[in-house]
Design a protein around this motif. Sequence first.
Motif, PDB file in Angstrom:
ATOM      1  N   GLN A 252     -11.150  -4.385  10.607  1.00  0.00           N
ATOM      2  CA  GLN A 252     -11.855  -5.640  10.344  1.00  0.00           C
ATOM      3  C   GLN A 252     -11.241  -6.411   9.181  1.00  0.00           C
ATOM      4  N   ASN A 253     -10.647  -5.702   8.228  1.00  0.00           N
ATOM      5  CA  ASN A 253     -10.023  -6.358   7.077  1.00  0.00           C
ATOM      6  C   ASN A 253      -8.566  -6.712   7.307  1.00  0.00           C
ATOM      7  N   GLY A 254      -8.048  -6.391   8.502  1.00  0.00           N
ATOM      8  CA  GLY A 254      -6.693  -6.796   8.853  1.00  0.00           C
ATOM      9  C   GLY A 254      -5.596  -6.052   8.124  1.00  0.00           C
ATOM     10  N   TYR A 255      -5.831  -4.785   7.747  1.00  0.00           N
ATOM     11  CA  TYR A 255      -4.799  -4.007   7.065  1.00  0.00           C
ATOM     12  C   TYR A 255      -3.633  -3.725   8.012  1.00  0.00           C
ATOM     13  N   SER A 256      -2.428  -3.766   7.458  1.00  0.00           N
ATOM     14  CA  SER A 256      -1.272  -3.325   8.231  1.00  0.00           C
ATOM     15  C   SER A 256      -1.354  -1.814   8.389  1.00  0.00           C
ATOM     16  N   LYS A 257      -0.555  -1.256   9.284  1.00  0.00           N
ATOM     17  CA  LYS A 257      -0.571   0.193   9.477  1.00  0.00           C
ATOM     18  C   LYS A 257      -0.185   0.907   8.183  1.00  0.00           C
ATOM     19  N   GLU A 258       0.794   0.354   7.476  1.00  0.00           N
ATOM     20  CA  GLU A 258       1.245   0.963   6.216  1.00  0.00           C
ATOM     21  C   GLU A 258       0.127   0.937   5.175  1.00  0.00           C
ATOM     22  N   GLU A 259      -0.586  -0.193   5.085  1.00  0.00           N
ATOM     23  CA  GLU A 259      -1.702  -0.293   4.147  1.00  0.00           C
ATOM     24  C   GLU A 259      -2.813   0.689   4.516  1.00  0.00           C
TER      25      GLU A 259
ATOM     26  N   TYR B 116      -3.555   1.637  15.881  1.00  0.00           N
ATOM     27  CA  TYR B 116      -2.448   0.695  15.687  1.00  0.00           C
ATOM     28  C   TYR B 116      -1.499   0.618  16.881  1.00  0.00           C
ATOM     29  N   SER B 117      -1.590   1.574  17.793  1.00  0.00           N
ATOM     30  CA  SER B 117      -0.825   1.445  19.039  1.00  0.00           C
ATOM     31  C   SER B 117      -1.635   0.681  20.086  1.00  0.00           C
ATOM     32  N   ASN B 118      -2.911   0.425  19.779  1.00  0.00           N
ATOM     33  CA  ASN B 118      -3.785  -0.387  20.641  1.00  0.00           C
ATOM     34  C   ASN B 118      -4.500  -1.422  19.771  1.00  0.00           C
ATOM     35  N   TYR B 119      -3.708  -2.083  18.923  1.00  0.00           N
ATOM     36  CA  TYR B 119      -4.280  -2.903  17.852  1.00  0.00           C
ATOM     37  C   TYR B 119      -5.134  -4.051  18.385  1.00  0.00           C
TER      38      TYR B 119
END
Length: 206
Positions: A171-178, A105-108
């Motif tokens: 691939q499913n586009g989850y947020s970091k929190e999810e 997520y720091s290299n999303y």
Amino acid sequence: MAIRNFELDKKIINAANKEFLKEGFTKASLRRIAQKAGITTGALYTRYKNKDELFCSLVSDVCKKFDEQFTYLMPLFYTAIENKSIDKYVQIVHLETQNILSLMYSNYDACILLLNCSKGSSVENWFEQTIQRIITEAQQFYYSFLGDSINKKALELIIVAQFSVYKQVIQNGYSKEEAESCLEVVSQFFDSGWKMIMDDFDFYGE
């Protein structure tokens, strides 16, 4: 000798990133990238010999960081096994999960490019090749403690299942929190399995 225009490099990288994220590697156009960067296609070729080299320049850093992460963790796993500490082993598995999530997520954008947009490029199979390398290292790792009793095929299935989770959240586009919420549940699931394996060495039957 001419001084390289790093501001122009930034424009190319930004334009390429947007183009590849939108179109994927195969459909992306160097002409459109050059137009968005405000340069000629010829000028683009003076910096990157082809589309693949440009794409790889966007993901090479995150690939290197993943390799460094796995290199860093392996000795910790060995120490836990040598000390016969199941709890320590599971803690390192958790550390691995936390570190990989943080890295992703720091290299999303780079991870999206690598996992969702790389078809047709020379790094198209990076994930599968990385998993295979981890499997080989893990098989050697467990073999050094369990010898021929290890079921290499079972170990391979477990590792593929565990690491596929990381690919899915991107691939499913989850947020970091999810992703963190889901991985917390998944980690608890795998904890029980790893504890069983480390406690009983339940890898027989190959």
